[in-house]
Design an enzyme around this catalytic site. Structure first.
Site, PDB file in Angstrom:
ATOM      1  N   LYS A   1       0.896  -1.315   0.269  1.00 17.19           N
ATOM      2  CA  LYS A   1       0.072   0.023  -0.080  1.00 17.19           C
ATOM      3  C   LYS A   1       1.073   1.165   0.227  1.00 17.19           C
ATOM      4  O   LYS A   1       1.815   1.518   0.938  1.00 17.19           O
ATOM      5  CB  LYS A   1      -1.049  -0.044   1.289  1.00 17.19           C
ATOM      6  CG  LYS A   1      -1.616   1.249   1.409  1.00 17.19           C
ATOM      7  CD  LYS A   1      -2.157   1.314   2.588  1.00 17.19           C
ATOM      8  CE  LYS A   1      -1.393   1.515   3.872  1.00 17.19           C
ATOM      9  NZ  LYS A   1      -0.702   2.737   3.889  1.00 17.19           N
TER      10      LYS A   1
ATOM     11  N   ASP B   1      -6.051   0.507   8.501  1.00 20.63           N
ATOM     12  CA  ASP B   1      -5.690   0.405   7.056  1.00 20.63           C
ATOM     13  C   ASP B   1      -6.225  -0.627   6.718  1.00 20.63           C
ATOM     14  O   ASP B   1      -6.193  -0.791   5.466  1.00 20.63           O
ATOM     15  CB  ASP B   1      -4.083   0.170   7.197  1.00 20.63           C
ATOM     16  CG  ASP B   1      -3.276   1.602   7.176  1.00 20.63           C
ATOM     17  OD1 ASP B   1      -3.831   2.775   7.371  1.00 20.63           O
ATOM     18  OD2 ASP B   1      -2.035   1.614   7.190  1.00 20.63           O
TER      19      ASP B   1
END
Length: 288
Positions: free
Chosen positions: A15, A144
């Site tokens: 990410k 997240d």
């Protein structure tokens, strides 16, 4: 641990926070963020298969840095999924994690691993778990996780749970570099100079992605640099290697450089690896 059926595999992509603005703080201490997030073709890999008893093994370049007990987010995700579907058969499972990304490095490794485990186990156990259901289940495990479950370009707001997809975002040739230093996210947030900063500009306010990025920030970057000065060296190396744009991702210490082509990114990653063999350096492209 031996798989006793055909395993299911899921990529846990890196990410990358192309931009990360800290816009405030809630009463419970959580910081409010606005972030443009993309995901790379590079990542860890989760493999699951039915077994006679639960098992968890880790291999790969960074396996030694990963806990294999109940503190691992992958195992927390497995247990949370079981608890959420008590009336469905969730037989024992063998889970293998191929750890290719450095840990505590600002590219969502643990969260992406857990998200991949949720996807893979939902398939293995044939659970009626829609994307929204998995996202609600994932959030208590980490802010997240919902974005890592989505796995496509998006704007994340709030504490990371308010997601808006970004359509038609281009694939970016990129090099990821980590200096081999783990940076603790809580320490970076404690070192913030300001917690009340302007939000992201609208994405359609610039002609190109690079133009827009030039108007944005990673508000965690100065704080992380004050804790780990090697981040400055990483960014300098990326820029000297031909990156059109370079910035730290997340809370660091991994940084990314955007290049003009995949060939240029591959050449830069090879050169950086030769110059700094103790660093993690890899070329990749972002997913659309």
């Amino acid at each position: 641990m031996t798989f006793n059926n055909v395993p299911l595999a899921e990529l846990a992509p890196a990410k990358i926070n192309l931009a990360l603005h800290v816009t405030g703080r809630r009463d419970d201490g959580y910081h409010l963020l606005e972030s443009l997030v993309v995901f790379a073709d590079l990542g860890d890999r989760i493999t699951v298969a039915a077994a006679t008893e639960d098992g968890f093994v880790v291999n790969g370049r960074f396996a030694a840095d990963v806990p294999v007990d109940g503190g691992n987010l992958v195992l927390k995700a497995r247990d949370a999924l079981r608890a959420a579907f008590p009336h469905h058969t969730t037989q024992p499972v063998a889970i293998a994690l191929e750890k290719n990304l450095p840990v505590a490095s600002g590219i969502g490794g643990g969260s992406s691993d857990a998200a991949a485990a949720l996807r893979a186990l939902s398939r293995l156990w044939r659970l009626p778990a829609e994307a929204a259901t998995l996202a609600r289940l994932a959030l208590p495990l980490g802010a997240d996780l919902p974005m890592c479950l989505a796995g496509h370009p998006l704007i994340a707001r709030g504490i990371g749970e308010q997601l808006a997809p970004v359509r038609h975002f281009p694939s970016l040739p990129m090099v990821l570099v980590n200096p081999g230093i783990a940076v603790a996210t809580p320490s970076v947030f404690r070192a913030l100079a300001s917690r009340e900063n302007p939000p992201l500009a609208p994405l359609d306010s610039a002609d190109t992605v690079l133009d827009w990025l030039a108007t944005s920030r990673n508000d965690l970057e100065p704080a992380a640099m004050s804790i780990e000065p090697s981040i400055v060296a990483v960014l300098t190396t990326l820029r000297n290697s031909g990156a059109a744009f370079a910035r730290m991702s997340g809370s660091g210490a991994t940084c990314f450089g955007i290049f003009d082509s995949n060939a240029a990114a591959a050449h830069a990653a090879t050169a950086i690896s030769a110059e700094r063999p103790s660093w993690f350096s890899a070329a990749t492209t972002t997913r659309t």
